[in-house]
Write a protein that holds these residues in place. Structure first.
Motif, PDB file in Angstrom:
ATOM      1  N   GLY A 275     -29.989  -2.077   3.230  1.00 46.32           N
ATOM      2  CA  GLY A 275     -29.001  -3.123   3.006  1.00 46.32           C
ATOM      3  C   GLY A 275     -27.720  -2.574   2.410  1.00 46.32           C
ATOM      4  N   ASP A 276     -27.851  -1.634   1.464  1.00 47.29           N
ATOM      5  CA  ASP A 276     -26.664  -1.003   0.878  1.00 47.29           C
ATOM      6  C   ASP A 276     -25.888  -0.218   1.935  1.00 47.29           C
ATOM      7  N   MET A 277     -26.633   0.423   2.853  1.00 46.29           N
ATOM      8  CA  MET A 277     -25.947   1.172   3.895  1.00 46.29           C
ATOM      9  C   MET A 277     -25.136   0.246   4.801  1.00 46.29           C
ATOM     10  N   VAL A 278     -25.709  -0.940   5.112  1.00 44.44           N
ATOM     11  CA  VAL A 278     -24.978  -1.925   5.909  1.00 44.44           C
ATOM     12  C   VAL A 278     -23.714  -2.366   5.177  1.00 44.44           C
ATOM     13  N   LEU A 279     -23.819  -2.546   3.859  1.00 41.76           N
ATOM     14  CA  LEU A 279     -22.648  -2.930   3.076  1.00 41.76           C
ATOM     15  C   LEU A 279     -21.558  -1.875   3.184  1.00 41.76           C
ATOM     16  N   TRP A 280     -21.947  -0.613   3.018  1.00 37.06           N
ATOM     17  CA  TRP A 280     -20.946   0.455   3.091  1.00 37.06           C
ATOM     18  C   TRP A 280     -20.397   0.597   4.498  1.00 37.06           C
ATOM     19  N   GLN A 281     -21.223   0.392   5.504  1.00 34.27           N
ATOM     20  CA  GLN A 281     -20.714   0.378   6.877  1.00 34.27           C
ATOM     21  C   GLN A 281     -19.599  -0.650   7.019  1.00 34.27           C
ATOM     22  N   ASN A 282     -19.871  -1.846   6.521  1.00 38.62           N
ATOM     23  CA  ASN A 282     -18.899  -2.925   6.641  1.00 38.62           C
ATOM     24  C   ASN A 282     -17.660  -2.686   5.804  1.00 38.62           C
ATOM     25  N   MET A 283     -17.825  -2.107   4.623  1.00 39.78           N
ATOM     26  CA  MET A 283     -16.668  -1.808   3.784  1.00 39.78           C
ATOM     27  C   MET A 283     -15.757  -0.785   4.453  1.00 39.78           C
ATOM     28  N   ILE A 284     -16.357   0.237   5.048  1.00 39.47           N
ATOM     29  CA  ILE A 284     -15.559   1.245   5.746  1.00 39.47           C
ATOM     30  C   ILE A 284     -14.830   0.613   6.927  1.00 39.47           C
ATOM     31  N   SER A 285     -15.548  -0.219   7.686  1.00 42.68           N
ATOM     32  CA  SER A 285     -14.911  -0.913   8.809  1.00 42.68           C
ATOM     33  C   SER A 285     -13.759  -1.794   8.330  1.00 42.68           C
ATOM     34  N   SER A 286     -13.977  -2.480   7.187  1.00 45.63           N
ATOM     35  CA  SER A 286     -12.948  -3.366   6.649  1.00 45.63           C
ATOM     36  C   SER A 286     -11.694  -2.590   6.272  1.00 45.63           C
ATOM     37  N   VAL A 287     -11.875  -1.445   5.631  1.00 43.56           N
ATOM     38  CA  VAL A 287     -10.718  -0.628   5.248  1.00 43.56           C
ATOM     39  C   VAL A 287      -9.967  -0.156   6.482  1.00 43.56           C
ATOM     40  N   ILE A 288     -10.716   0.300   7.493  1.00 42.63           N
ATOM     41  CA  ILE A 288     -10.068   0.759   8.724  1.00 42.63           C
ATOM     42  C   ILE A 288      -9.296  -0.380   9.381  1.00 42.63           C
ATOM     43  N   LEU A 289      -9.924  -1.552   9.456  1.00 39.07           N
ATOM     44  CA  LEU A 289      -9.263  -2.705  10.059  1.00 39.07           C
ATOM     45  C   LEU A 289      -8.009  -3.086   9.285  1.00 39.07           C
ATOM     46  N   ALA A 290      -8.100  -3.106   7.950  1.00 39.23           N
ATOM     47  CA  ALA A 290      -6.952  -3.500   7.130  1.00 39.23           C
ATOM     48  C   ALA A 290      -5.814  -2.494   7.252  1.00 39.23           C
ATOM     49  N   VAL A 291      -6.143  -1.217   7.142  1.00 41.44           N
ATOM     50  CA  VAL A 291      -5.104  -0.178   7.165  1.00 41.44           C
ATOM     51  C   VAL A 291      -4.389  -0.148   8.512  1.00 41.44           C
ATOM     52  N   PHE A 292      -5.159  -0.159   9.591  1.00 43.21           N
ATOM     53  CA  PHE A 292      -4.508  -0.034  10.890  1.00 43.21           C
ATOM     54  C   PHE A 292      -3.920  -1.346  11.388  1.00 43.21           C
ATOM     55  N   SER A 293      -4.418  -2.478  10.910  1.00 41.78           N
ATOM     56  CA  SER A 293      -3.732  -3.740  11.180  1.00 41.78           C
ATOM     57  C   SER A 293      -2.375  -3.725  10.493  1.00 41.78           C
ATOM     58  N   PHE A 294      -2.349  -3.199   9.281  1.00 35.08           N
ATOM     59  CA  PHE A 294      -1.093  -3.055   8.551  1.00 35.08           C
ATOM     60  C   PHE A 294      -0.132  -2.148   9.319  1.00 35.08           C
ATOM     61  N   PHE A 295      -0.634  -1.026   9.817  1.00 38.44           N
ATOM     62  CA  PHE A 295       0.208  -0.121  10.596  1.00 38.44           C
ATOM     63  C   PHE A 295       0.771  -0.810  11.840  1.00 38.44           C
ATOM     64  N   MET A 296      -0.074  -1.569  12.545  1.00 38.12           N
ATOM     65  CA  MET A 296       0.376  -2.227  13.764  1.00 38.12           C
ATOM     66  C   MET A 296       1.419  -3.303  13.478  1.00 38.12           C
ATOM     67  N   TRP A 297       1.169  -4.079  12.422  1.00 40.39           N
ATOM     68  CA  TRP A 297       2.117  -5.155  12.074  1.00 40.39           C
ATOM     69  C   TRP A 297       3.469  -4.561  11.691  1.00 40.39           C
ATOM     70  N   THR A 298       3.457  -3.558  10.801  1.00 39.15           N
ATOM     71  CA  THR A 298       4.708  -2.984  10.317  1.00 39.15           C
ATOM     72  C   THR A 298       5.456  -2.237  11.417  1.00 39.15           C
ATOM     73  N   ALA A 299       4.720  -1.555  12.298  1.00 42.56           N
ATOM     74  CA  ALA A 299       5.381  -0.858  13.405  1.00 42.56           C
ATOM     75  C   ALA A 299       6.099  -1.848  14.314  1.00 42.56           C
ATOM     76  N   ALA A 300       5.443  -2.981  14.606  1.00 42.07           N
ATOM     77  CA  ALA A 300       6.070  -4.005  15.451  1.00 42.07           C
ATOM     78  C   ALA A 300       7.229  -4.673  14.725  1.00 42.07           C
ATOM     79  N   ALA A 301       7.073  -4.940  13.410  1.00 39.73           N
ATOM     80  CA  ALA A 301       8.149  -5.570  12.643  1.00 39.73           C
ATOM     81  C   ALA A 301       9.386  -4.684  12.595  1.00 39.73           C
ATOM     82  N   ALA A 302       9.166  -3.357  12.506  1.00 42.70           N
ATOM     83  CA  ALA A 302      10.297  -2.431  12.405  1.00 42.70           C
ATOM     84  C   ALA A 302      11.008  -2.236  13.736  1.00 42.70           C
TER      85      ALA A 302
END
Length: 475
Positions: A275-302
């Motif tokens: 269960g802890d491994m699933v949590l860390w899987q999801n946390m890593i996915s969440s960070v990747i999604l947040a960081v690269f969503s941020f990159f995509m939004w800012t690149a388009a905004a600029a």
């Protein structure tokens, strides 16, 4: 079928393997998370996030951290339930009382709604291919239509092999090609968007987004539906975790009868580790999604916000991805348009193969629960193949008839957002009532609170403005 007993487990014959103990072992199980992340970024993020940045600039960028860091916990409890119980949430829902069982059919039909949204991914992949390799009309079929058919056939070829390892490797490769390129653009244009970041992180209701045909709370509902942990990738993730035989999925895969009341202390400890491994899987996915969503939004905004094509409301149709090539060409030059198109096509294609597999597995299991394979001379493999074709045919047919990929994309996001929220609530409820082993119920109250927030937000944002928005979308 063998029967596992507590006595055998105490003697050292544990029926559940140790969870990964090293980083190398941990990352060997990251496949489901990579597939989920590839499917999600290639789906909601690659379309809605850049369009949001193009039309809104830095306004509403606050939605990215809010959505990605809350929805992920709803998904975590969905996957965790399976790892703790050995049953997918769909199997468990079907056994619930009627007041809860109806969500089973909502989720089942949600596959059709999600397939409508795949029109956006399919249409934009074909539009990018047509820009790269123009094809003339073939009878009544134009060049974009030709490339849509080619894309569907390529996706079917991958998914119908029913090879988890192939999907995992292909999705991971396609994911990182796109992410590396978009991150570089965002960082190179930071001087153009950094000034508006602080204001953009202050919550406010966004304005109208012509490219998606929605605004206000309907835009929020669309974003809640598509970015972060979306319906199709989330459902796929549950079945990929099952295929990886994690936790309680392992003894069931081995044909071992096992009861949660029969678990030894060591086996409970191991399950909690999974269960802890699933949590860390999801946390890593969440960070990747947040960081690269941020990159995509800012690149388009600029690079796109305030340009003529956006101000005129012409960023739409099958040409959205080719029009968004400005994100690259304004930084690297015209030669980079091809690289942008290829990388986005890779990301969009990755979102087709993951959910096609997961949604078809969902329907296959649903038909099995209703006794289809006992009542009729039909195999599970046949049903899987037919449902894969169905989920591919829906977006293809809608695109060929209506030619409005982003309209269908936004419509689907609004409609299935409540289904995702209800899935989260059901998974949380069953995690406390079905897993009849005190050591295995959720213990992190903060994670439960975030999952509840995500579920309520998904339902509330969609309900708040759905009716007037649907009336507006249909004219």
């Amino acid at each position: 079928m063998s029967t596992g007993t507590a006595e055998a487990a105490e003697a050292g014959e544990h029926r559940i393997s140790q969870p990964p103990q090293t980083l190398k072992e941990f990352f060997s199980y990251m496949g489901p998370a990579w597939v989920f992340t590839a499917s999600q970024i290639g789906g909601g993020e690659a379309l809605s996030v850049p369009v949001g940045g193009a039309y809104l600039g830095m306004r509403a960028i606050w939605l990215i951290p809010l959505i990605t860091f809350t929805k992920i916990f709803g998904q975590y409890f969905l996957v965790r339930y399976g790892v703790m119980s050995g049953d997918t949430f769909l199997d468990a829902l079907y056994r619930q009382p009627k007041w809860l069982k109806w969500i089973f059919y909502y989720v089942f039909l949600g596959g059709l709604v999600y397939a409508i949204g795949l029109s956006g991914h399919l249409g934009e992949t074909a539009g990018a291919a047509q820009t790269l390799v123009p094809v003339g009309s073939i009878g009544a079929l134009n060049g974009t239509g030709f490339w849509m058919i080619v894309t569907v056939l390529a996706g079917l070829a991958v998914v119908l092999m029913r090879s988890y390892s192939l999907i995992e490797k292909l999705s991971t490769t396609l994911l990182w090609v796109f992410l590396t390129l978009i991150a570089a653009v965002s960082l190179l244009t930071a001087d153009q968007w950094a000034g508006g970041l602080a204001q953009g992180l202050i919550p406010s209701v966004p304005g109208y987004v012509d490219g998606l045909g929605v605004g206000g709370m309907a835009f929020v509902a669309t974003m809640f539906g598509w970015i972060g942990a979306g319906f199709g990738p989330t459902v796929s993730y549950v079945w990929f975790a099952k295929d990886k035989v994690m936790g309680m999925f392992e003894p069931k895969a081995n044909g071992t009868e096992i009861s949660k009341k029969d678990l030894t202390d060591e086996e409970i400890k191991r399950l909690k580790g999974w269960g802890d491994m699933v949590l860390w899987q999801n946390m890593i996915s969440s960070v990747i999604l947040a960081v690269f969503s941020f990159f995509m939004w800012t690149a388009a905004a600029a690079t796109l916000h305030g340009t003529e094509i956006v101000e005129s409301g012409e960023l739409g149709g099958f040409e959205v991805i080719p029009q968004m090539a400005v994100i690259f060409t304004s930084v690297y030059g015209e030669w980079s348009a091809g690289i942008f198109l290829l990388s986005v096509m890779a990301a969009l294609f990755s979102t087709l193969i993951g959910p096609l597999y997961g949604m078809s597995r969902l329907w296959e299991d649903a038909f099995a629960m209703h006794g289809l394979f006992e009542k009729f001379d039909v195999t599970r493999d046949t049903v899987f193949r037919l449902t894969v074709v169905l989920f591919a045919a829906i977006p293809l047919g809608l695109n060929l008839v209506f030619e409005a990929p982003l309209f269908l994309f936004a419509l689907s996001g609004i409609l299935f957002a409540p289904a995702v929220g209800l899935m989260y609530l059901a998974a949380l409820y069953m995690s406390y009532t079905d897993i009849d082993q005190p050591g295995l119920v959720p213990e992190r109250k903060w994670a439960v609170a975030l999952a509840l927030f995500a579920a309520i937000a998904l339902i509330a944002t969609a309900a708040y403005d759905v009716y007037p928005t649907l009336m507006g979308l249909f004219g």
